[in-house]
Design an enzyme around this catalytic site. Sequence first.
Site, mmCIF file in Angstrom:
data_model
loop_
_atom_site.group_PDB
_atom_site.id
_atom_site.type_symbol
_atom_site.label_atom_id
_atom_site.label_comp_id
_atom_site.label_asym_id
_atom_site.label_seq_id
_atom_site.Cartn_x
_atom_site.Cartn_y
_atom_site.Cartn_z
ATOM 1 N N LYS A 65 0.860 -1.184 0.000
ATOM 2 C CA LYS A 65 0.000 0.000 0.000
ATOM 3 C C LYS A 65 0.890 1.225 0.000
ATOM 4 O O LYS A 65 1.726 1.401 0.876
ATOM 5 C CB LYS A 65 -0.893 -0.003 1.233
ATOM 6 N N ARG A 78 -10.710 9.971 1.841
ATOM 7 C CA ARG A 78 -10.555 10.702 3.112
ATOM 8 C C ARG A 78 -11.644 11.755 3.250
ATOM 9 O O ARG A 78 -12.076 12.046 4.369
ATOM 10 C CB ARG A 78 -9.149 11.299 3.204
ATOM 11 N N LYS A 86 1.470 10.021 5.627
ATOM 12 C CA LYS A 86 1.534 8.619 6.020
ATOM 13 C C LYS A 86 2.798 7.916 5.498
ATOM 14 O O LYS A 86 2.851 6.701 5.397
ATOM 15 C CB LYS A 86 0.256 7.894 5.562
ATOM 16 N N GLU A 104 7.427 -6.826 1.688
ATOM 17 C CA GLU A 104 6.123 -6.741 2.359
ATOM 18 C C GLU A 104 5.280 -7.984 2.071
ATOM 19 O O GLU A 104 4.658 -8.548 2.966
ATOM 20 C CB GLU A 104 5.372 -5.488 1.878
ATOM 21 N N LYS A 114 -2.246 -1.575 -3.679
ATOM 22 C CA LYS A 114 -3.110 -0.387 -3.631
ATOM 23 C C LYS A 114 -2.292 0.877 -3.728
ATOM 24 O O LYS A 114 -1.308 0.985 -3.010
ATOM 25 C CB LYS A 114 -3.881 -0.414 -2.317
ATOM 26 N N SER A 132 -10.291 5.467 -4.652
ATOM 27 C CA SER A 132 -11.226 6.580 -4.828
ATOM 28 C C SER A 132 -10.771 7.593 -5.883
ATOM 29 O O SER A 132 -11.570 8.055 -6.689
ATOM 30 C CB SER A 132 -11.438 7.278 -3.486
ATOM 31 N N TYR A 169 -15.063 0.951 -6.779
ATOM 32 C CA TYR A 169 -16.316 1.706 -6.640
ATOM 33 C C TYR A 169 -17.169 1.584 -7.907
ATOM 34 O O TYR A 169 -18.306 2.008 -7.937
ATOM 35 C CB TYR A 169 -16.002 3.180 -6.333
HETATM 36 C C1 PBG Z 1 -6.955 3.758 5.530
HETATM 37 C C2 PBG Z 1 -7.522 3.471 4.168
HETATM 38 C C3 PBG Z 1 -7.441 4.351 3.091
HETATM 39 C C4 PBG Z 1 -8.105 3.757 2.032
HETATM 40 C C5 PBG Z 1 -8.586 2.523 2.469
HETATM 41 N N1 PBG Z 1 -8.204 2.362 3.807
HETATM 42 C C6 PBG Z 1 -6.874 5.712 3.009
HETATM 43 C C7 PBG Z 1 -5.569 6.025 3.576
HETATM 44 O O1 PBG Z 1 -4.688 5.172 3.701
HETATM 45 O O2 PBG Z 1 -5.385 7.182 3.933
HETATM 46 C C8 PBG Z 1 -8.247 4.401 0.687
HETATM 47 C C9 PBG Z 1 -9.253 3.849 -0.246
HETATM 48 C C10 PBG Z 1 -9.542 4.716 -1.403
HETATM 49 O O3 PBG Z 1 -8.912 5.767 -1.649
HETATM 50 O O4 PBG Z 1 -10.467 4.349 -2.135
HETATM 51 N N2 PBG Z 1 -6.715 2.733 6.372
#
Ligand code: PBG
Length: 322
Positions: free
Chosen positions: A194, A204, A216, A232, A247, A273, A312
């Site tokens: 990720k 968010r 992050k 990982e 991701k 997203s 989505y």
């Molecule tokens: C956080 C989390 C995130 C998403 C899924 N779980 C955002 C982040 O890491 O800040 C993002 C999913 C998306 O953007 O569709 N645990």
Amino acid sequence: MIRRPRRNRQSETIRRLAQETTLSTDDLIFPLFVTEGTNKAVEVSSMPGIYRYSPDLLLKEIESCLKLGIKTFDIFPQLEESKKDKHATESYNSDGLYLRTIREIKEKLPEATIMTDVAMDPYSSDGHDGIVKDGKILNDETLVVLGKMALAQARAGADIIGPSDMMDGRVGYIRETLDDEGFTDVAIMSYSAKYASAFYGPFRDALDSAPKFGDKKSYQMNPANRREALIEAELDYAEGADFLMVKPAFSYLDIIQTLNENFPIPIAAYNVSGEYAMIKAAAQNGWLDGERAMLEMLLSIKRAGAKIILTYFAKEFALLQK
Ligand code: PBG
């Protein structure tokens, strides 16, 4: 010319015979957002067509998706600020919004497979995925919270646990916690690679979960790195993950391919997203054919090696198959 590649493209039927990759509703997981209240559906402004549902309407939405052939749902909670604290204690409150909703879905719609999210951010007053101390994200202390959260979700009926926070050792810690309590059949889909990505912005917004300070990057991966994803994935595989996830998806097709070639378990990709928002925004402006762009995006993620896509677009895709 003996070899004319165009012969295999000359008609729709021949093109279909020669088609290497196909996409099915069976491959998709639909992420959904739940919020407090009743009879509430609030569209996420940066994600046209995606809503935050109160539990009653969420159930209706899941029911209608089941009829379209979507069977697996990844649920995320949106909490009021007053429910958040530094230790994400609301995340294992069995009477809280999230766990109540999961129990209700599993009771009323047992045919739905439910994936839950294990990370502190929706419950954290700091907006981070770990416990914050003096501006630092603590790893091992966070694992204890993740264990409690995962166990509470398994008790509520979760089928697949999705640790999405990128703390070290979380898959093993969660696996052991679940097994000790007898939840040996609850699966883990690990967010293995990720990345610290700009493409999470609309998510968010949906959850009001943006970090209150900093970013992050001390836990999510550097977008420049591919080989590091192998470390990982290797750890998560050794710690017992059932699925490995990459991701975001679309800018990380090479990572999907690398994991698929190196690990004999199903690879998932999260079509995030921001990837959804880009296509929607361009389509709304008449700059892209939204439907064709969606199909091409999903197909390319599958072609790269993802067996499973969290997207989505799931409902829109399923509707096209009818
Ligand atoms: C956080 C989390 C995130 C998403 C899924 N779980 C955002 C982040 O890491 O800040 C993002 C999913 C998306 O953007 O569709 N645990």
